[in-house]
Design a protein around this motif. Structure first.
Motif, PDB file in Angstrom:
ATOM      1  N   CYS A   6       3.590   2.448  -8.972  1.00 12.15           N
ATOM      2  CA  CYS A   6       2.038   3.135  -8.894  1.00 12.15           C
ATOM      3  C   CYS A   6       2.451   4.469  -9.727  1.00 12.15           C
ATOM      4  O   CYS A   6       3.151   5.340  -9.521  1.00 12.15           O
ATOM      5  CB  CYS A   6       1.695   3.292  -7.657  1.00 12.15           C
ATOM      6  N   SER A  40      -1.983   2.617   5.271  1.00 14.37           N
ATOM      7  CA  SER A  40      -3.200   2.185   4.688  1.00 14.37           C
ATOM      8  C   SER A  40      -3.019   0.637   4.382  1.00 14.37           C
ATOM      9  O   SER A  40      -1.800   0.186   4.404  1.00 14.37           O
ATOM     10  CB  SER A  40      -3.673   2.703   3.328  1.00 14.37           C
ATOM     11  N   GLU A  41      -3.918  -0.122   4.353  1.00 17.35           N
ATOM     12  CA  GLU A  41      -3.921  -1.745   3.864  1.00 17.35           C
ATOM     13  C   GLU A  41      -4.861  -2.047   3.073  1.00 17.35           C
ATOM     14  O   GLU A  41      -6.045  -2.429   3.108  1.00 17.35           O
ATOM     15  CB  GLU A  41      -4.157  -2.540   5.254  1.00 17.35           C
ATOM     16  N   THR A  42      -4.403  -1.550   1.712  1.00 16.12           N
ATOM     17  CA  THR A  42      -5.230  -1.648   0.467  1.00 16.12           C
ATOM     18  C   THR A  42      -4.646  -2.623  -0.625  1.00 16.12           C
ATOM     19  O   THR A  42      -5.575  -3.102  -1.590  1.00 16.12           O
ATOM     20  CB  THR A  42      -5.666  -0.369  -0.113  1.00 16.12           C
ATOM     21  N   HIS A  43      -3.329  -2.609  -0.676  1.00 11.43           N
ATOM     22  CA  HIS A  43      -2.647  -3.034  -1.853  1.00 11.43           C
ATOM     23  C   HIS A  43      -1.662  -4.320  -1.330  1.00 11.43           C
ATOM     24  O   HIS A  43      -1.030  -3.826  -0.541  1.00 11.43           O
ATOM     25  CB  HIS A  43      -1.705  -2.392  -2.511  1.00 11.43           C
ATOM     26  N   GLY A  92       0.071   6.542  -9.678  1.00  8.41           N
ATOM     27  CA  GLY A  92      -1.120   7.442  -8.819  1.00  8.41           C
ATOM     28  C   GLY A  92      -2.120   7.971  -9.598  1.00  8.41           C
ATOM     29  O   GLY A  92      -2.014   8.030 -10.822  1.00  8.41           O
ATOM     30  N   HIS A 113       1.574   3.436  -3.116  1.00  6.71           N
ATOM     31  CA  HIS A 113       0.262   3.523  -3.928  1.00  6.71           C
ATOM     32  C   HIS A 113      -0.300   5.114  -3.471  1.00  6.71           C
ATOM     33  O   HIS A 113       0.285   5.371  -2.352  1.00  6.71           O
ATOM     34  CB  HIS A 113      -0.847   2.604  -3.893  1.00  6.71           C
ATOM     35  N   ALA A 114      -1.047   5.643  -4.344  1.00  6.67           N
ATOM     36  CA  ALA A 114      -1.746   6.848  -3.902  1.00  6.67           C
ATOM     37  C   ALA A 114      -2.853   6.605  -2.704  1.00  6.67           C
ATOM     38  O   ALA A 114      -3.922   6.807  -3.055  1.00  6.67           O
ATOM     39  CB  ALA A 114      -2.179   7.680  -4.940  1.00  6.67           C
ATOM     40  N   VAL A 115      -2.502   6.200  -1.547  1.00  9.59           N
ATOM     41  CA  VAL A 115      -3.318   6.049  -0.330  1.00  9.59           C
ATOM     42  C   VAL A 115      -2.756   6.685   0.731  1.00  9.59           C
ATOM     43  O   VAL A 115      -1.426   6.704   0.760  1.00  9.59           O
ATOM     44  CB  VAL A 115      -3.398   4.487  -0.007  1.00  9.59           C
ATOM     45  N   PRO A 116      -3.405   6.912   1.954  1.00 10.80           N
ATOM     46  CA  PRO A 116      -2.839   7.570   3.111  1.00 10.80           C
ATOM     47  C   PRO A 116      -1.796   6.527   3.818  1.00 10.80           C
ATOM     48  O   PRO A 116      -1.971   5.285   3.646  1.00 10.80           O
ATOM     49  CB  PRO A 116      -4.004   7.849   3.816  1.00 10.80           C
ATOM     50  N   SER A 120       0.880  -1.322  -0.233  1.00 14.05           N
ATOM     51  CA  SER A 120      -0.048  -0.087  -0.104  1.00 14.05           C
ATOM     52  C   SER A 120       0.907   1.245  -0.153  1.00 14.05           C
ATOM     53  O   SER A 120       0.381   2.155  -0.453  1.00 14.05           O
ATOM     54  CB  SER A 120      -0.892   0.205   1.338  1.00 14.05           C
ATOM     55  N   HIS A 168      -8.153  -3.360  -2.045  1.00 11.10           N
ATOM     56  CA  HIS A 168      -8.439  -2.885  -3.501  1.00 11.10           C
ATOM     57  C   HIS A 168      -7.407  -3.783  -4.289  1.00 11.10           C
ATOM     58  O   HIS A 168      -8.013  -3.886  -5.600  1.00 11.10           O
ATOM     59  CB  HIS A 168      -7.857  -1.259  -3.547  1.00 11.10           C
TER      60      HIS A 168
END
Length: 137
Positions: A126, A64-67, A128, A58-61, A55, A102
């Motif tokens: 990424c 984060s635990e999204t990728h 972004g 990538h363009a996340v805060p 995560s 995600h």
């Protein structure tokens, strides 16, 4: 799918594993990573389970635990096509894939395949944003 007390016990156990192993350069892992690890352990009894939270690339805060990228080595994959293997992983992680996760890159191999190549693939950088914000048609 696990729920209730058994799921909480597995997540607590996986969190302890994450803290002892570390993850992506950090001292511990978050609740989503712990749940992924616990559910894959429960569903597939893997010989090898490598889980990377990507995560931060990538363009996340921050935090984060999204990728995620996962390598799962299990004898349960013997005789199954790559699609069937991915379906087993997706079934185990249906709750996470419907919510906080995600993107999930999966390497699902048999023990023999892992012995031939035990490399966890790298993800591309990424870019972004989205195609609209990058001006790509």
């Amino acid at each position: 799918m696990l729920s209730g007390q058994p799921a909480r016990r597995l997540v607590a156990m996986a969190t302890r594993i994450c803290v002892s192993r570390g993850s992506a350069g950090s001292a511990s892992c978050g609740p989503v990573e712990a749940a992924i690890r616990a559910k894959l352990e429960q569903a597939l009894s893997p010989e090898v389970l490598e889980l990377r939270n990507e995560s931060g690339g990538h363009a996340v805060p921050p935090g984060s635990e999204t990728h995620f990228r996962v390598a799962v080595v299990s004898s349960r994959f013997e005789g199954l096509s790559p699609l069937q293997r991915h379906r087993l992983v997706h079934a185990a992680l249906s709750e996470e894939l419907a919510g906080p996760v995600h993107a999930l890159a999966i390497q699902a191999r048999t023990p023999a395949q892992w012995r031939e190549n035990s490399q966890l693939d790298a993800s591309p950088s990424c870019l972004g944003g989205s195609k609209k914000t990058r001006g790509t048609p």
